[in-house]
Design a protein around this motif. Structure first.
Motif, PDB file in Angstrom:
ATOM      1  N   MET A   1     -10.897  -4.785   9.908  1.00 53.71           N
ATOM      2  CA  MET A   1      -9.767  -5.433   9.248  1.00 53.71           C
ATOM      3  C   MET A   1      -8.727  -4.382   8.865  1.00 53.71           C
ATOM      4  SD  MET A   1      -9.737  -7.931   5.877  1.00 53.71           S
ATOM      5  CE  MET A   1     -10.693  -9.187   6.727  1.00 53.71           C
ATOM      6  N   ASP A   2      -7.433  -4.721   9.067  1.00 49.95           N
ATOM      7  CA  ASP A   2      -6.357  -3.789   8.745  1.00 49.95           C
ATOM      8  C   ASP A   2      -6.106  -3.754   7.238  1.00 49.95           C
ATOM      9  OD1 ASP A   2      -5.627  -2.923  11.371  1.00 49.95           O
ATOM     10  OD2 ASP A   2      -4.726  -4.900  11.704  1.00 49.95           O
ATOM     11  N   LYS A   3      -5.593  -2.606   6.808  1.00 46.26           N
ATOM     12  CA  LYS A   3      -5.281  -2.418   5.403  1.00 46.26           C
ATOM     13  C   LYS A   3      -3.847  -1.886   5.298  1.00 46.26           C
ATOM     14  CE  LYS A   3      -8.478  -0.651   2.842  1.00 46.26           C
ATOM     15  NZ  LYS A   3      -9.425   0.307   2.217  1.00 46.26           N
ATOM     16  N   ILE A   4      -3.097  -2.374   4.308  1.00 48.46           N
ATOM     17  CA  ILE A   4      -1.741  -1.886   4.102  1.00 48.46           C
ATOM     18  C   ILE A   4      -1.801  -0.456   3.582  1.00 48.46           C
ATOM     19  CG2 ILE A   4       0.405  -2.187   2.811  1.00 48.46           C
ATOM     20  CD1 ILE A   4      -0.118  -5.164   2.706  1.00 48.46           C
ATOM     21  N   SER A   5      -1.194   0.458   4.348  1.00 47.52           N
ATOM     22  CA  SER A   5      -1.201   1.864   3.953  1.00 47.52           C
ATOM     23  C   SER A   5       0.099   2.279   3.261  1.00 47.52           C
ATOM     24  CB  SER A   5      -1.411   2.751   5.190  1.00 47.52           C
ATOM     25  OG  SER A   5      -0.373   2.526   6.151  1.00 47.52           O
ATOM     26  N   ARG A   6       1.185   1.554   3.612  1.00 52.12           N
ATOM     27  CA  ARG A   6       2.470   1.938   3.023  1.00 52.12           C
ATOM     28  C   ARG A   6       3.457   0.773   3.171  1.00 52.12           C
ATOM     29  NH1 ARG A   6       6.617   5.248   5.545  1.00 52.12           N
ATOM     30  NH2 ARG A   6       5.173   5.459   7.317  1.00 52.12           N
ATOM     31  N   ILE A   7       4.352   0.626   2.163  1.00 51.86           N
ATOM     32  CA  ILE A   7       5.424  -0.367   2.200  1.00 51.86           C
ATOM     33  C   ILE A   7       6.741   0.362   1.966  1.00 51.86           C
ATOM     34  CG2 ILE A   7       6.390  -2.441   1.145  1.00 51.86           C
ATOM     35  CD1 ILE A   7       3.573  -3.215   0.284  1.00 51.86           C
ATOM     36  N   ALA A   8       7.662   0.247   2.939  1.00 53.23           N
ATOM     37  CA  ALA A   8       8.911   1.008   2.860  1.00 53.23           C
ATOM     38  C   ALA A   8      10.116   0.080   2.956  1.00 53.23           C
ATOM     39  CB  ALA A   8       8.964   2.037   3.982  1.00 53.23           C
ATOM     40  N   THR A   9      11.135   0.353   2.113  1.00 56.23           N
ATOM     41  CA  THR A   9      12.385  -0.401   2.185  1.00 56.23           C
ATOM     42  C   THR A   9      13.136  -0.014   3.445  1.00 56.23           C
ATOM     43  OG1 THR A   9      12.547  -0.345  -0.234  1.00 56.23           O
ATOM     44  CG2 THR A   9      14.534  -0.929   0.985  1.00 56.23           C
TER      45      THR A   9
END
Length: 272
Positions: A1-9
């Protein structure tokens, strides 16, 4: 299962975010979403996402972008459902998504064919010289149902039609013309019908125009037309035949017999 590693504007839009995923040590770009979706689903670093969830978020974001386009399209003026559907089709929005967007706009009161039709009729009534039959045609082209058109056109009363048609006729009659009054009326009648006014309205308007006929203008017109006919037939006929041709020509041009006889008496009796 994938995991969110980073959220960028995103650089080009501060309200959109790129979601990066990892499934181990390797990070990759996953998808992007609008801020509203980010907040609604509480997306955050470390959150695990399966494939079906990612597909659902991507679909929701796609619909959201199309919905934003629809709102922008509505910002200029009201639209009919057909106009909105055609616009979204032109923007290559999926047919399934179009149905979802239109239903949402209707539920939020942003898309309403009756309100659109009523506003359309009021605008045409205030800003143009078009009659209700012409407006009906325009509403049909915009995809409005017949029952809705009938309700909207009830705002365009007989009195409204009469005043608007009479105003247009009076304006046209101020224009200098050398045609007989009868020919003027025939032209006005044709134009009013083409503009979409009801025949009974046109009849009443022309009746009033006929009662307000200006004798001087009619005489000026018959003199102009009669002298043209005299020049035309002068070298073609002699005696009574010449006079009859002028008389017939004036009659075809719509002049009344009393005007014709007066013209012939004043302009030809001295010659024949």
């Amino acid at each position: 299962m994938d995991k969110i590693s980073r959220i960028a504007t995103q650089k080009n839009s501060k309200s959109r975010y790129s979601i990066f995923l990892t499934n181990g040590n390797l990070e990759r770009y996953g998808f992007s979403v609008d801020e509203a979706i980010l907040v609604e689903h509480q997306l955050r670093k470390g959150m695990e996402l399966d494939e079906s969830t990612i597909q659902g978020l991507t679909k929701e974001d796609t619909i959201h972008k199309s919905y934003s386009m629809a709102l922008h399209y509505l910002s200029y003026r009201m639209r009919s459902e057909k106009e909105m559907s055609m616009y979204l089709e032109k923007k290559e929005v999926d047919e399934e998504h179009i149905s979802i967007i239109i239903q949402r706009l209707k539920q939020e009161g942003l898309l309403n064919d009756l309100e659109f039709a009523e506003a359309f009729v009021q605008t045409r009534l205030q800003m143009t010289s078009k009659g209700p039959f012409f407006i009906r045609k325009e509403l049909i082209e915009k995809g409005i149902r017949d029952d809705i058109i009938e309700r909207a056109l009830s705002l365009y009363t007989f009195e409204d039609q009469y005043q608007k048609a009479l105003q247009w006729v009076n304006k046209k009659r101020t224009t200098k013309t050398k045609k007989s009054f009868q020919h003027q009326l025939q032209g006005l009648q044709q134009n009013l019908l083409q503009k979409g006014f009801a025949s009974d309205v046109v009849k009443e308007v022309l009746k009033e125009a006929r009662e307000g006929q200006e004798e001087d203008s009619e005489w000026e017109a018959i003199v102009y037309q009669g002298e043209k006919l005299i020049r035309k037939f002068n070298k073609q006929s002699e005696g009574s035949a010449y006079k009859q041709k002028v008389k017939a020509g004036l009659y075809r041009k719509g002049f009344r017999l009393e005007y014709i006889d007066r013209f012939l008496e004043e302009h030809l009796n001295g010659e024949y």
